[in-house]
Design a protein around this motif. Structure first.
Motif, PDB file in Angstrom:
ATOM      1  N   ILE A   1       0.832  -1.194   0.000  1.00  4.38           N
ATOM      2  CA  ILE A   1       0.000   0.000   0.000  1.00  4.38           C
ATOM      3  C   ILE A   1       0.873   1.252   0.000  1.00  4.38           C
ATOM      4  O   ILE A   1       0.516   2.245  -0.613  1.00  4.38           O
ATOM      5  N   GLN A   2       2.024   1.189   0.653  1.00  2.00           N
ATOM      6  CA  GLN A   2       2.908   2.351   0.697  1.00  2.00           C
ATOM      7  C   GLN A   2       3.356   2.757  -0.700  1.00  2.00           C
ATOM      8  O   GLN A   2       3.536   3.938  -0.976  1.00  2.00           O
ATOM      9  N   GLY A   3       3.482   1.800  -1.613  1.00  2.00           N
ATOM     10  CA  GLY A   3       3.874   2.088  -2.985  1.00  2.00           C
ATOM     11  C   GLY A   3       2.797   2.822  -3.778  1.00  2.00           C
ATOM     12  O   GLY A   3       3.069   3.373  -4.836  1.00  2.00           O
ATOM     13  N   LEU A   4       1.576   2.853  -3.263  1.00  2.00           N
ATOM     14  CA  LEU A   4       0.473   3.525  -3.939  1.00  2.00           C
ATOM     15  C   LEU A   4       0.263   4.951  -3.436  1.00  2.00           C
ATOM     16  O   LEU A   4      -0.663   5.633  -3.870  1.00  2.00           O
ATOM     17  N   ALA A   5       1.113   5.424  -2.525  1.00  2.00           N
ATOM     18  CA  ALA A   5       0.948   6.730  -1.889  1.00  2.00           C
ATOM     19  C   ALA A   5       0.706   7.838  -2.904  1.00  2.00           C
ATOM     20  O   ALA A   5       1.365   7.915  -3.937  1.00  2.00           O
ATOM     21  N   GLY A   6      -0.290   8.669  -2.618  1.00  2.00           N
ATOM     22  CA  GLY A   6      -0.615   9.813  -3.460  1.00  2.00           C
ATOM     23  C   GLY A   6      -1.622   9.515  -4.569  1.00  2.00           C
ATOM     24  O   GLY A   6      -2.098  10.436  -5.217  1.00  2.00           O
ATOM     25  N   LEU A   7      -1.939   8.267  -4.787  1.00  4.29           N
ATOM     26  CA  LEU A   7      -2.872   7.908  -5.856  1.00  4.29           C
ATOM     27  C   LEU A   7      -4.328   8.045  -5.414  1.00  4.29           C
ATOM     28  O   LEU A   7      -4.654   7.938  -4.245  1.00  4.29           O
ATOM     29  N   LYS A   8      -5.185   8.258  -6.393  1.00  5.41           N
ATOM     30  CA  LYS A   8      -6.622   8.237  -6.160  1.00  5.41           C
ATOM     31  C   LYS A   8      -7.119   6.870  -6.619  1.00  5.41           C
ATOM     32  O   LYS A   8      -6.963   6.504  -7.781  1.00  5.41           O
ATOM     33  N   ILE A   9      -7.695   6.124  -5.690  1.00  7.55           N
ATOM     34  CA  ILE A   9      -8.131   4.764  -5.975  1.00  7.55           C
ATOM     35  C   ILE A   9      -9.641   4.695  -5.899  1.00  7.55           C
ATOM     36  O   ILE A   9     -10.236   5.108  -4.903  1.00  7.55           O
ATOM     37  N   ASN A  10     -10.272   4.194  -6.946  1.00  9.86           N
ATOM     38  CA  ASN A  10     -11.726   4.081  -6.973  1.00  9.86           C
ATOM     39  C   ASN A  10     -12.208   3.019  -5.991  1.00  9.86           C
ATOM     40  O   ASN A  10     -13.118   3.253  -5.210  1.00  9.86           O
ATOM     41  N   ARG A  11     -11.590   1.823  -6.010  1.00  7.93           N
ATOM     42  CA  ARG A  11     -12.008   0.734  -5.127  1.00  7.93           C
ATOM     43  C   ARG A  11     -10.800  -0.057  -4.677  1.00  7.93           C
ATOM     44  O   ARG A  11     -10.027  -0.533  -5.505  1.00  7.93           O
ATOM     45  N   LEU A  12     -10.650  -0.210  -3.357  1.00  8.78           N
ATOM     46  CA  LEU A  12      -9.559  -0.982  -2.780  1.00  8.78           C
ATOM     47  C   LEU A  12     -10.166  -2.135  -1.993  1.00  8.78           C
ATOM     48  O   LEU A  12     -10.999  -1.929  -1.110  1.00  8.78           O
ATOM     49  N   VAL A  13      -9.761  -3.369  -2.333  1.00  9.56           N
ATOM     50  CA  VAL A  13     -10.259  -4.568  -1.675  1.00  9.56           C
ATOM     51  C   VAL A  13      -9.077  -5.278  -1.026  1.00  9.56           C
ATOM     52  O   VAL A  13      -8.090  -5.576  -1.695  1.00  9.56           O
ATOM     53  N   LEU A  14      -9.190  -5.557   0.280  1.00 11.76           N
ATOM     54  CA  LEU A  14      -8.144  -6.260   1.016  1.00 11.76           C
ATOM     55  C   LEU A  14      -8.728  -7.494   1.673  1.00 11.76           C
ATOM     56  O   LEU A  14      -9.880  -7.498   2.097  1.00 11.76           O
ATOM     57  N   GLY A  15      -7.927  -8.549   1.784  1.00 14.90           N
ATOM     58  CA  GLY A  15      -8.360  -9.766   2.461  1.00 14.90           C
ATOM     59  C   GLY A  15      -8.351 -10.950   1.530  1.00 14.90           C
ATOM     60  O   GLY A  15      -7.718 -10.939   0.480  1.00 14.90           O
ATOM     61  N   GLU A  16      -9.065 -11.991   1.923  1.00 12.87           N
ATOM     62  CA  GLU A  16      -9.191 -13.209   1.134  1.00 12.87           C
ATOM     63  C   GLU A  16     -10.222 -12.972   0.037  1.00 12.87           C
ATOM     64  O   GLU A  16     -11.334 -12.537   0.316  1.00 12.87           O
ATOM     65  N   PHE A  17      -9.870 -13.252  -1.189  1.00  8.67           N
ATOM     66  CA  PHE A  17     -10.725 -12.894  -2.316  1.00  8.67           C
ATOM     67  C   PHE A  17     -11.585 -14.027  -2.844  1.00  8.67           C
ATOM     68  O   PHE A  17     -12.578 -13.798  -3.496  1.00  8.67           O
ATOM     69  N   LYS A  18     -11.212 -15.266  -2.579  1.00  9.37           N
ATOM     70  CA  LYS A  18     -11.950 -16.397  -3.133  1.00  9.37           C
ATOM     71  C   LYS A  18     -13.044 -16.884  -2.192  1.00  9.37           C
ATOM     72  O   LYS A  18     -13.754 -17.811  -2.527  1.00  9.37           O
ATOM     73  N   ASN A  19     -13.154 -16.275  -1.030  1.00 13.02           N
ATOM     74  CA  ASN A  19     -14.172 -16.629  -0.044  1.00 13.02           C
ATOM     75  C   ASN A  19     -14.083 -18.095   0.370  1.00 13.02           C
ATOM     76  O   ASN A  19     -15.070 -18.708   0.730  1.00 13.02           O
ATOM     77  N   GLU A  20     -12.881 -18.687   0.269  1.00 11.86           N
ATOM     78  CA  GLU A  20     -12.692 -20.087   0.628  1.00 11.86           C
ATOM     79  C   GLU A  20     -12.339 -20.256   2.096  1.00 11.86           C
ATOM     80  O   GLU A  20     -12.628 -21.273   2.693  1.00 11.86           O
ATOM     81  N   ARG A  21     -11.663 -19.289   2.677  1.00 10.30           N
ATOM     82  CA  ARG A  21     -11.215 -19.386   4.061  1.00 10.30           C
ATOM     83  C   ARG A  21     -11.007 -17.984   4.612  1.00 10.30           C
ATOM     84  O   ARG A  21     -10.927 -17.011   3.875  1.00 10.30           O
ATOM     85  N   LYS A  22     -10.927 -17.922   5.921  1.00  9.34           N
ATOM     86  CA  LYS A  22     -10.597 -16.649   6.553  1.00  9.34           C
ATOM     87  C   LYS A  22      -9.094 -16.601   6.786  1.00  9.34           C
ATOM     88  O   LYS A  22      -8.479 -17.599   7.160  1.00  9.34           O
ATOM     89  N   LEU A  23      -8.503 -15.437   6.572  1.00  5.31           N
ATOM     90  CA  LEU A  23      -7.083 -15.272   6.857  1.00  5.31           C
ATOM     91  C   LEU A  23      -6.886 -15.323   8.363  1.00  5.31           C
ATOM     92  O   LEU A  23      -7.567 -14.630   9.111  1.00  5.31           O
ATOM     93  N   GLN A  24      -5.957 -16.154   8.823  1.00  2.00           N
ATOM     94  CA  GLN A  24      -5.752 -16.345  10.250  1.00  2.00           C
ATOM     95  C   GLN A  24      -4.954 -15.204  10.884  1.00  2.00           C
ATOM     96  O   GLN A  24      -5.194 -14.826  12.008  1.00  2.00           O
ATOM     97  N   LYS A  25      -3.982 -14.675  10.157  1.00  2.00           N
ATOM     98  CA  LYS A  25      -3.139 -13.616  10.707  1.00  2.00           C
ATOM     99  C   LYS A  25      -3.321 -12.345   9.900  1.00  2.00           C
ATOM    100  O   LYS A  25      -3.492 -12.375   8.689  1.00  2.00           O
TER     101      LYS A  25
END
Length: 164
Positions: A1-25
């Protein structure tokens, strides 16, 4: 995310994307650059452990229009009592200690569905709210639901289906 500093982002999605499991850490350091972004929509999904210390990340999201929290163990959301400028908030399939007592003046749409742990409805202060979806939460509405409970007189859509 630090590499994106200063940008305008329409949609940012973080986490598990396939909805198969929850991230433990959850490595909090990955969010350090979040305050340096302009974000339109923010979604965080499928995190197993989202500590109370991590809720201060919402301060960096105060000006985001749309916030979506999906399948996150949140506990209490005292950090959300602030008057952020969110217009749309979704909390879906999350774990809570209790229903969040929101005070968001600009919120127009609130979707709170399929959540666990919040068994009774709490008064909110949402004066701009027009759309409220509270279905499938096992909420009790015994002493609910005048306009004072939602803090609005602008409500156009209300879904209380599949609750207690």
């Amino acid at each position: 995310i630090q590499g994106l500093a200063g940008l305008k982002i329409n949609r940012l999605v973080l986490g598990e994307f396939k909805n198969e499991r929850k991230l433990q850490k959850f490595d909090r350091s990955c969010l350090e650059g979040l305050c340096n972004l302009t974000i339109g929509q923010f979604r965080i999904a499928y995190l197993n452990e989202f500590s109370r210390n991590d809720t201060d990340l919402f301060n960096c999201l105060a000006n985001v229009s749309v916030i979506s929290l999906l399948s996150i163990s949140l506990g209490s959301l005292q950090a959300l009592l602030k008057d952020f400028r969110w217009q749309h908030l979704e909390m879906i399939n999350c774990d809570f200690d209790k229903f969040p007592a929101l005070k968001l003046r600009s919120l127009k749409k609130f979707v709170f569905t399929d959540n666990k742990g919040a068994s009774s409805f709490t008064k909110t202060e949402l004066p701009s709210l027009q759309y409220l979806d509270l279905k499938r939460n096992h909420l009790s509405f015994k002493s609910c639901c005048s306009h004072t409970y939602f803090g609005t007189t602008n409500l156009k859509h209300l879904d209380l289906s599949f609750n207690d």
